[in-house]
Design a protein around this motif. Structure first.
Motif, PDB file in Angstrom:
ATOM      1  N   ASP A 131      -3.479   0.403  -3.384  1.00 22.59           N
ATOM      2  CA  ASP A 131      -2.219   0.473  -2.645  1.00 22.59           C
ATOM      3  C   ASP A 131      -1.824  -0.901  -2.112  1.00 22.59           C
ATOM      4  N   ARG A 132      -0.895  -1.565  -2.805  1.00 26.24           N
ATOM      5  CA  ARG A 132      -0.305  -2.812  -2.330  1.00 26.24           C
ATOM      6  C   ARG A 132      -1.341  -3.845  -1.873  1.00 26.24           C
ATOM      7  N   GLY A 133      -2.210  -4.240  -2.783  1.00 24.99           N
ATOM      8  CA  GLY A 133      -3.171  -5.293  -2.484  1.00 24.99           C
ATOM      9  C   GLY A 133      -4.346  -4.861  -1.637  1.00 24.99           C
ATOM     10  N   ARG A 134      -4.612  -3.584  -1.596  1.00 30.90           N
ATOM     11  CA  ARG A 134      -5.758  -3.081  -0.841  1.00 30.90           C
ATOM     12  C   ARG A 134      -6.261  -1.799  -1.491  1.00 30.90           C
ATOM     13  N   LEU A 135      -7.482  -1.430  -1.152  1.00 31.59           N
ATOM     14  CA  LEU A 135      -8.050  -0.164  -1.589  1.00 31.59           C
ATOM     15  C   LEU A 135      -8.199   0.732  -0.370  1.00 31.59           C
ATOM     16  N   ILE A 136      -7.737   1.973  -0.492  1.00 32.02           N
ATOM     17  CA  ILE A 136      -7.894   2.960   0.569  1.00 32.02           C
ATOM     18  C   ILE A 136      -8.913   3.982   0.070  1.00 32.02           C
ATOM     19  N   ILE A 137     -10.062   4.047   0.734  1.00 36.37           N
ATOM     20  CA  ILE A 137     -11.157   4.910   0.297  1.00 36.37           C
ATOM     21  C   ILE A 137     -11.303   6.062   1.281  1.00 36.37           C
ATOM     22  N   LYS A 185       4.905   4.579   4.260  1.00 35.48           N
ATOM     23  CA  LYS A 185       3.933   3.913   3.383  1.00 35.48           C
ATOM     24  C   LYS A 185       2.511   4.446   3.590  1.00 35.48           C
ATOM     25  N   ILE A 186       2.407   5.768   3.693  1.00 36.52           N
ATOM     26  CA  ILE A 186       1.090   6.393   3.805  1.00 36.52           C
ATOM     27  C   ILE A 186       0.485   6.488   2.413  1.00 36.52           C
ATOM     28  N   PRO A 187      -0.686   5.890   2.174  1.00 39.51           N
ATOM     29  CA  PRO A 187      -1.302   5.911   0.839  1.00 39.51           C
ATOM     30  C   PRO A 187      -1.484   7.333   0.315  1.00 39.51           C
ATOM     31  N   VAL A 188      -1.408   7.474  -0.997  1.00 40.64           N
ATOM     32  CA  VAL A 188      -1.460   8.791  -1.635  1.00 40.64           C
ATOM     33  C   VAL A 188      -2.670   9.597  -1.194  1.00 40.64           C
ATOM     34  N   ARG A 237      -4.540  14.161   4.658  1.00 38.62           N
ATOM     35  CA  ARG A 237      -5.078  14.144   6.019  1.00 38.62           C
ATOM     36  C   ARG A 237      -3.980  14.219   7.076  1.00 38.62           C
ATOM     37  N   VAL A 238      -2.738  14.368   6.645  1.00 34.12           N
ATOM     38  CA  VAL A 238      -1.626  14.445   7.595  1.00 34.12           C
ATOM     39  C   VAL A 238      -1.472  15.886   8.086  1.00 34.12           C
ATOM     40  N   TYR A 239      -1.482  16.043   9.409  1.00 34.77           N
ATOM     41  CA  TYR A 239      -1.339  17.361  10.036  1.00 34.77           C
ATOM     42  C   TYR A 239       0.002  17.451  10.754  1.00 34.77           C
ATOM     43  N   SER A 262       0.207  -0.385  -8.217  1.00 33.51           N
ATOM     44  CA  SER A 262       0.022   0.191  -6.887  1.00 33.51           C
ATOM     45  C   SER A 262       0.182   1.703  -6.965  1.00 33.51           C
ATOM     46  N   GLY A 263      -0.552   2.420  -6.110  1.00 30.38           N
ATOM     47  CA  GLY A 263      -0.426   3.871  -6.038  1.00 30.38           C
ATOM     48  C   GLY A 263      -1.303   4.628  -7.009  1.00 30.38           C
ATOM     49  N   LYS A 264      -2.206   3.928  -7.709  1.00 28.21           N
ATOM     50  CA  LYS A 264      -3.055   4.592  -8.688  1.00 28.21           C
ATOM     51  C   LYS A 264      -4.332   5.104  -8.024  1.00 28.21           C
ATOM     52  N   LEU A 265      -4.754   6.314  -8.418  1.00 31.79           N
ATOM     53  CA  LEU A 265      -5.928   6.947  -7.825  1.00 31.79           C
ATOM     54  C   LEU A 265      -7.112   6.935  -8.781  1.00 31.79           C
ATOM     55  N   PHE A 266      -8.300   6.730  -8.213  1.00 29.54           N
ATOM     56  CA  PHE A 266      -9.554   6.793  -8.961  1.00 29.54           C
ATOM     57  C   PHE A 266     -10.499   7.699  -8.180  1.00 29.54           C
ATOM     58  N   PHE A 267     -11.299   8.482  -8.907  1.00 30.36           N
ATOM     59  CA  PHE A 267     -12.115   9.494  -8.246  1.00 30.36           C
ATOM     60  C   PHE A 267     -13.591   9.364  -8.607  1.00 30.36           C
TER      61      PHE A 267
END
Length: 445
Positions: free
Chosen positions: A307-313, A400-403, A408-410, A293-298
């Motif tokens: 991220d914990r059983g899901r992909l955040i794109i 638990k905001i994905p990496v 995008r956090v303001y 979990s927490g690994k990034l691909f570009f």
């Protein structure tokens, strides 16, 4: 050759794959070669409304200019609209580290898409035929491919249509002879400098020896592959409806319960959305299987977070939002990267709304102008309900905001202090209390 019979075949093909209607004005990509010249003449015979688009790649000196003049003359004889452009293809290829063929393809399709948009999303017809589809399949097999690559060139993709897939290259030349057409020969097609030419000159003749009816066989095979491709697309859409959710600024793909064919579905979806190549996908798949979990691909355009059983794109990050946006006391609306921020002053009493996209602050604790910007390392605040300072970075971990969504956090600042982590939590020191007389309301939409 019976031209009427070929026109009938073409009509059936256009109707079968719903390429365009008989009244619809399309634009033909005509290079001046035999394939596109025949396409133009057949559209004239069909009475199809059309215009002509041409690209001059400036690769063959006077010959390239001669092609352009030839196509323009044909368009004039047909009394149709003519659009053309020219490129310094070699310079573009060098600047972008591409082969001449890839550079020409990118330039060509970019120009065609521009014409399509300018003409009300008109369809662009290219002159690819059955032999081109075979060469594409062979190239894809040579370099590695999946199911989609085995479908070769399909009759339609986005606003591009390929009516000449109704015919083989040999049939097209026979039609050209029967109609006594003239065309331009590209001398580079006779050389083996490019992969396609090597296949065309060395491999395809061997296949034709093995199967003298190769053209007819290819037509049947392509029709079956295209039908299967359409069925698979339908299955993929069903899978997406259950496992893909489009959210504000990002996409979430649920991996749990994705089914036994999830590897295929996930890859096809990621390839279409992010242009993820198969090699990095295999690395992603290995991480999924390992429970990482927490690994990034570009990719060039997106970042994908496991991220914990899901992909955040999300889209690849830029510099937008680093510079503060000042909000004056009388401002009513601010546009920023996440959308629109509405500002409003209210008198007490005010109904408490716990929506995350809304902040109700004690107006008397604010110092204008306020600042709106992307969070930075070292930022901290006192989260609502707490009494001590907390770093924004730690707050995001707890939330638990994905990496890949952290960029995008303001934050909203007053007097240099964070008073709202936008869309997440306000600062406890600026909350509404029994002594509050004026409220400053902010909402994001």
């Amino acid at each position: 050759m019976d031209i009427e019979n070929k026109l009938h075949e073409l009509r059936i093909f256009i109707r079968k794959y719903d390429l365009f209607s008989a009244e619809e004005k399309i634009f033909l990509a005509i290079s001046g070669g035999v394939d596109s010249v025949v396409m133009g003449r057949l559209m004239v015979e069909l009475g199809q409304p059309f215009g002509v688009v041409h690209c001059n790649f400036k690769l063959r000196g006077e010959a390239s200019d001669g092609d352009e003049a030839f196509v323009k003359q044909m368009a004039n004889e047909w009394k149709v609209q003519f659009f053309s452009t020219s490129f310094d293809t070699k310079a573009f290829a060098e600047e972008n580290g591409q082969s001449i063929q890839m550079a020409a393809r990118e330039l060509r399709y970019g120009y065609f898409s521009t014409i399509s948009q300018q003409q009300g999303n008109a369809k662009i017809a290219t002159a690819h035929h059955v032999n081109d589809a075979l060469e594409t399949i062979l190239l894809n097999l040579t370099h590695g491919t999946g199911f989609r690559g085995l479908s070769g060139i399909t009759p339609a993709r986005d606003h591009f249509v390929r009516p000449m897939l109704a015919f083989t290259g040999e049939e097209i030349r026979e039609i050209a002879g029967a109609l006594a057409l003239n065309w331009r020969e590209d001398a580079s097609n006779a050389k083996d400098d490019y992969e396609r030419n090597k296949l065309r000159h060395r491999v395809v003749p061997v296949l034709e020896e093995l199967n003298p009816s190769l053209g007819a066989t290819l037509k049947d095979t392509l029709a079956r592959l295209w039908a299967t491709d359409a069925a698979v697309k339908g299955e993929l859409e069903v899978w997406q409806a259950h496992h893909v959710v489009e959210k504000e600024g990002y996409t979430e793909v649920t991996l749990k319960g994705a089914g036994e064919h999830s590897t295929f579905y996930v890859y096809e979806y990621l390839k279409a959305k992010t242009s993820l190549a198969y090699k990095p996908f295999k690395q992603l798949q290995a991480s999924i299987e390992e429970g990482t979990s927490g690994k990034l691909f570009f990719t060039d355009t997106h970042q994908i977070n496991l991220d914990r059983g899901r992909l955040i794109i999300s889209r690849a990050g830029g510099d937008e939002g680093d510079e503060p946006i000042l909000i004056e006391a009388n401002d009513k609306e601010i546009i920023f990267q996440l959308g629109k921020l509405s500002c409003e002053r209210l008198a007490m009493p005010v109904a408490i709304d716990k929506s995350q996209n809304l902040a109700l602050l004690d107006a008397d604790c604010l110092q204008f102008p306020l600042e709106l910007r992307r969070w930075r390392e070292g930022d901290s605040f006192v989260p609502l309900g707490m009494s001590g300072q907390k770093k924004i970075s730690d707050f995001m971990i707890d939330a638990k905001i994905p990496v890949n969504l952290k960029s995008r956090v303001y934050v909203l600042l007053s007097g240099g202090e964070v008073v709202w982590v936008v869309g997440k939590r306000i600062d406890d020191r600026c909350k509404i209390t029994s002594s509050t007389s004026r409220v400053y309301k902010l909402s994001v939409c």
